[in-house]
Design a protein around this motif. Sequence first.
Motif, PDB file in Angstrom:
ATOM      1  N   ASN A 138      44.122 -42.052 -42.241  1.00 21.22           N
ATOM      2  CA  ASN A 138      42.742 -42.403 -42.576  1.00 21.22           C
ATOM      3  C   ASN A 138      42.065 -41.261 -43.338  1.00 21.22           C
ATOM      4  O   ASN A 138      42.098 -40.109 -42.914  1.00 21.22           O
ATOM      5  CB  ASN A 138      41.952 -42.707 -41.301  1.00 21.22           C
ATOM      6  CG  ASN A 138      40.523 -43.105 -41.620  1.00 21.22           C
ATOM      7  OD1 ASN A 138      40.281 -43.990 -42.433  1.00 21.22           O
ATOM      8  ND2 ASN A 138      39.573 -42.438 -40.997  1.00 21.22           N
TER       9      ASN A 138
ATOM     10  N   ARG B 123      45.752 -48.744 -48.225  1.00 24.15           N
ATOM     11  CA  ARG B 123      44.297 -48.794 -48.478  1.00 24.15           C
ATOM     12  C   ARG B 123      43.560 -49.395 -47.280  1.00 24.15           C
ATOM     13  O   ARG B 123      42.476 -48.930 -46.915  1.00 24.15           O
ATOM     14  CB  ARG B 123      44.020 -49.583 -49.748  1.00 24.15           C
ATOM     15  CG  ARG B 123      44.419 -48.836 -51.017  1.00 24.15           C
ATOM     16  CD  ARG B 123      43.774 -49.455 -52.248  1.00 24.15           C
ATOM     17  NE  ARG B 123      43.974 -48.625 -53.423  1.00 24.15           N
ATOM     18  CZ  ARG B 123      44.857 -48.895 -54.392  1.00 24.15           C
ATOM     19  NH1 ARG B 123      45.605 -49.973 -54.328  1.00 24.15           N
ATOM     20  NH2 ARG B 123      44.973 -48.091 -55.422  1.00 24.15           N
ATOM     21  N   GLU B 124      44.154 -50.439 -46.681  1.00 31.13           N
ATOM     22  CA  GLU B 124      43.524 -51.062 -45.508  1.00 31.13           C
ATOM     23  C   GLU B 124      43.364 -50.062 -44.359  1.00 31.13           C
ATOM     24  O   GLU B 124      42.433 -50.164 -43.562  1.00 31.13           O
ATOM     25  CB  GLU B 124      44.367 -52.248 -45.018  1.00 31.13           C
ATOM     26  CG  GLU B 124      44.232 -53.504 -45.858  1.00 31.13           C
ATOM     27  CD  GLU B 124      45.242 -54.567 -45.444  1.00 31.13           C
ATOM     28  OE1 GLU B 124      45.714 -54.543 -44.278  1.00 31.13           O
ATOM     29  OE2 GLU B 124      45.582 -55.420 -46.287  1.00 31.13           O
ATOM     30  N   ARG B 125      44.268 -49.097 -44.286  1.00 32.93           N
ATOM     31  CA  ARG B 125      44.215 -48.072 -43.226  1.00 32.93           C
ATOM     32  C   ARG B 125      43.211 -46.969 -43.551  1.00 32.93           C
ATOM     33  O   ARG B 125      43.094 -46.003 -42.815  1.00 32.93           O
ATOM     34  CB  ARG B 125      45.586 -47.433 -43.038  1.00 32.93           C
ATOM     35  CG  ARG B 125      46.484 -48.147 -42.081  1.00 32.93           C
ATOM     36  CD  ARG B 125      46.125 -47.834 -40.635  1.00 32.93           C
ATOM     37  NE  ARG B 125      46.922 -48.638 -39.750  1.00 32.93           N
ATOM     38  CZ  ARG B 125      46.546 -49.791 -39.226  1.00 32.93           C
ATOM     39  NH1 ARG B 125      45.351 -50.291 -39.494  1.00 32.93           N
ATOM     40  NH2 ARG B 125      47.340 -50.444 -38.409  1.00 32.93           N
TER      41      ARG B 125
ATOM     42  N   ASP C 170      48.680 -52.009 -50.607  1.00 37.16           N
ATOM     43  CA  ASP C 170      47.550 -52.692 -49.945  1.00 37.16           C
ATOM     44  C   ASP C 170      47.338 -52.180 -48.531  1.00 37.16           C
ATOM     45  O   ASP C 170      46.211 -51.908 -48.102  1.00 37.16           O
ATOM     46  CB  ASP C 170      47.797 -54.204 -49.876  1.00 37.16           C
ATOM     47  CG  ASP C 170      47.695 -54.883 -51.229  1.00 37.16           C
ATOM     48  OD1 ASP C 170      47.226 -54.222 -52.180  1.00 37.16           O
ATOM     49  OD2 ASP C 170      48.096 -56.053 -51.329  1.00 37.16           O
ATOM     50  N   LYS C 171      48.447 -52.083 -47.773  1.00 36.65           N
ATOM     51  CA  LYS C 171      48.344 -51.681 -46.360  1.00 36.65           C
ATOM     52  C   LYS C 171      47.809 -50.258 -46.213  1.00 36.65           C
ATOM     53  O   LYS C 171      47.048 -49.959 -45.288  1.00 36.65           O
ATOM     54  CB  LYS C 171      49.707 -51.796 -45.667  1.00 36.65           C
ATOM     55  CG  LYS C 171      50.181 -53.213 -45.464  1.00 36.65           C
ATOM     56  CD  LYS C 171      49.402 -53.902 -44.364  1.00 36.65           C
ATOM     57  CE  LYS C 171      49.970 -55.273 -44.051  1.00 36.65           C
ATOM     58  NZ  LYS C 171      49.080 -56.059 -43.190  1.00 36.65           N
TER      59      LYS C 171
END
Length: 226
Positions: A150, A180-182, A177-178
């Motif tokens: 993060n 960035r989601e984190r 994508d994953k």
Amino acid sequence: MKVLIVCTNHDSYPSKTGKTGLWMSELTHFYDTMTRRRVLVDIVSPKGGTIPIDERSFDLKDEINQKCFNDAAFLAKFEKSLSPSEVVAKDYRLIFFTGGDGGMWDFPDNTELQEITKTIYENQGMVTAVCHGVSGLLNVKLSDGSYLINDKYLTGFSHVEDTLMSFVSEIPFHLEDKLRERGAHYTKSMIPFIEFIEMDERLITGQNPNSAGKVASKALEELFEK
């Protein structure tokens, strides 16, 4: 000083017959860079034992691949990789997650590897990864409950590179994508497959197979020259 290299045990795609697994040079180029500096290296995998090699990456014309696969010490570690339960995390200054599509299946949810990664990082060690191996960092939480990645700057295999490799329909998720989601700050080279690394304090990541040696060199610089 010891470093720990993580490799996948996963060898199959949902519908394609071709075999996946480790991307060979991402292990060998990192291993060779470390051992030339007399660093002790161990290899671990989620289940221990055999590590499959993605058949597209099996290239013995690559001099470093050939050197490693002619080296008895390397082969002994590669053919009988440690299982996470055999690893004493506090003995290592660095952990490195290799890539290859296989890791996207068995890295992200392996709680033992997450715990090892957390321990090394919180003991002021380094966390490093390349290509799809960065998926091993997605779910690592620190003692305060926050995700390791993060608000960190990092890289990993991009959408464009996945698409160009033509197996994009087979992989379980898009890494870019994953990340960035984190809450990670994902960066990449504008040109696919060009050597590219990102560093954020004690986290070093490489975008693609061509970046594995550079991740190792940068990590050595940090470990020995500071």
